[in-house]
Each structure stands twice: as structure tokens, then as C-alpha cells.
Design a protein around this motif. Structure first.
Motif, PDB file in Angstrom:
ATOM      1  N   ARG A  79      69.414  14.412 -38.452  1.00 19.58           N
ATOM      2  CA  ARG A  79      69.843  14.924 -38.476  1.00 19.58           C
ATOM      3  C   ARG A  79      69.837  16.526 -38.508  1.00 19.58           C
ATOM      4  NH1 ARG A  79      71.050  10.217 -39.302  1.00 19.58           N
ATOM      5  NH2 ARG A  79      71.238   9.618 -40.704  1.00 19.58           N
ATOM      6  N   ARG A 132      75.646  18.463 -46.255  1.00 18.21           N
ATOM      7  CA  ARG A 132      75.305  17.635 -47.134  1.00 18.21           C
ATOM      8  C   ARG A 132      74.318  17.927 -48.692  1.00 18.21           C
ATOM      9  NH1 ARG A 132      73.947  12.140 -44.661  1.00 18.21           N
ATOM     10  NH2 ARG A 132      74.944  12.682 -42.785  1.00 18.21           N
ATOM     11  N   ILE A 133      73.637  19.408 -48.119  1.00 18.52           N
ATOM     12  CA  ILE A 133      73.235  20.061 -50.067  1.00 18.52           C
ATOM     13  C   ILE A 133      74.288  20.875 -50.424  1.00 18.52           C
ATOM     14  CG2 ILE A 133      70.512  19.494 -48.979  1.00 18.52           C
ATOM     15  CD1 ILE A 133      70.508  22.478 -48.742  1.00 18.52           C
ATOM     16  N   GLU A 152      64.611  15.801 -50.252  1.00 19.67           N
ATOM     17  CA  GLU A 152      65.328  14.546 -50.357  1.00 19.67           C
ATOM     18  C   GLU A 152      66.295  14.321 -48.987  1.00 19.67           C
ATOM     19  OE1 GLU A 152      68.874  13.647 -53.448  1.00 19.67           O
ATOM     20  OE2 GLU A 152      66.692  14.283 -54.118  1.00 19.67           O
ATOM     21  N   GLN A 153      67.054  15.023 -47.930  1.00 18.40           N
ATOM     22  CA  GLN A 153      67.956  14.667 -47.569  1.00 18.40           C
ATOM     23  C   GLN A 153      66.744  13.752 -46.347  1.00 18.40           C
ATOM     24  OE1 GLN A 153      71.583  14.595 -46.910  1.00 18.40           O
ATOM     25  NE2 GLN A 153      71.530  14.549 -49.280  1.00 18.40           N
ATOM     26  N   ILE A 208      71.997  19.344 -42.431  1.00 18.58           N
ATOM     27  CA  ILE A 208      71.301  18.703 -44.000  1.00 18.58           C
ATOM     28  C   ILE A 208      72.171  20.130 -44.794  1.00 18.58           C
ATOM     29  CG2 ILE A 208      68.741  19.295 -45.026  1.00 18.58           C
ATOM     30  CD1 ILE A 208      68.206  18.357 -41.948  1.00 18.58           C
TER      31      ILE A 208
END
Length: 124
Positions: free
Chosen positions: A58, A66-67, A47-48, A63
Motif C-alpha cells: 500500500r 485509510r486512517i 494497524e493498517q 494508508i
């Protein structure tokens, strides 16, 4: 109920054409229906990757942050490399924190070319 053994060449062909148009810079990324399998962690990574705009990258560590798993950098790399639908889930947009491209299942030349194409094309 759809017959799982029935081929749908015309439908698949339309999505293949749409992906080819995207790679050639003639259209936006299509959103084909997908039936892919993965763990919740893999889906979070994928999804990222889909959230990264065309022409941008990125780092694996970004990443991971972000998760919500900042120490799972290597696991992010593994999830990235097990992505079953390259281009649709743009795993080529993940790079090392140093800015180096890192690896790519289909070779660094292809990864470099995809990133170059995305950064040069207008985003319709």
C-alpha cells in the motif's frame, strides 16, 4: 504477578522460531504478545500495515487515507519508520504512490527480498 526482571528465553525462543518459519514461508504470520509504545496516530498506521496481506503493498498516501488523515502522508512515513517490531508490523509493505519502494530502515535490498518472498510463498 509476573516479575519484569525474569528472563523468559524459552517463550521468546518459540516466538522467534515462529517468526523465522513465517519469513521462510512455512507458516502464517504469528501474533506474538507485544508491549509496544506509540501514539494513537502511530497505532493507527501500524494497524493498517498489519492489515496489508502478505505479498501486497500500500502507498503511504493510501494508508493516510485509510486512517482518515489524507494529508498526513509524511507523518505516515515517519510512523512507519518508527515501527519497533518489523516483520510483525510489516513496514516493508509500505511504498511510494509512484510504485517505487521508497526507504527502509534495514535497506532496500532487504525490503525487496521480503516483498519477493511474500509474493512467491503459498499462504498456509
Amino acid at each position: 504477578v509476573a516479575d519484569p526482571n525474569r528472563r523468559e528465553d524459552a517463550r521468546v525462543g518459540r516466538w522467534a522460531d515462529a517468526l523465522a518459519d513465517y519469513v521462510a514461508g512455512r507458516s502464517k504470520m504469528p501474533a506474538p504478545p507485544m508491549d509496544i509504545r506509540g501514539t494513537p496516530f502511530q497505532f493507527a498506521v501500524w494497524e493498517q500495515l498489519r492489515a496489508i496481506p502478505a505479498g501486497e503493498t500500500r502507498s503511504y498516501s493510501e494508508i493516510a487515507r485509510r486512517i482518515g488523515r489524507p494529508r498526513a502522508i509524511r507523518a505516515v512515513g515517519t510512523a512507519n519508520s518508527t515501527n519497533p517490531v518489523s516483520i510483525v508490523i510489516p513496514c516493508h509493505r509500505a511504498i511510494r504512490a509512484s510504485g517505487h519502494l521508497g526507504g527502509y530502515r534495514w535497506g532496500l535490498d532487504r525490503k525487496r527480498k521480503l516483498l519477493e518472498m511474500e509474493s512467491q510463498k503459498p499462504n498456509p
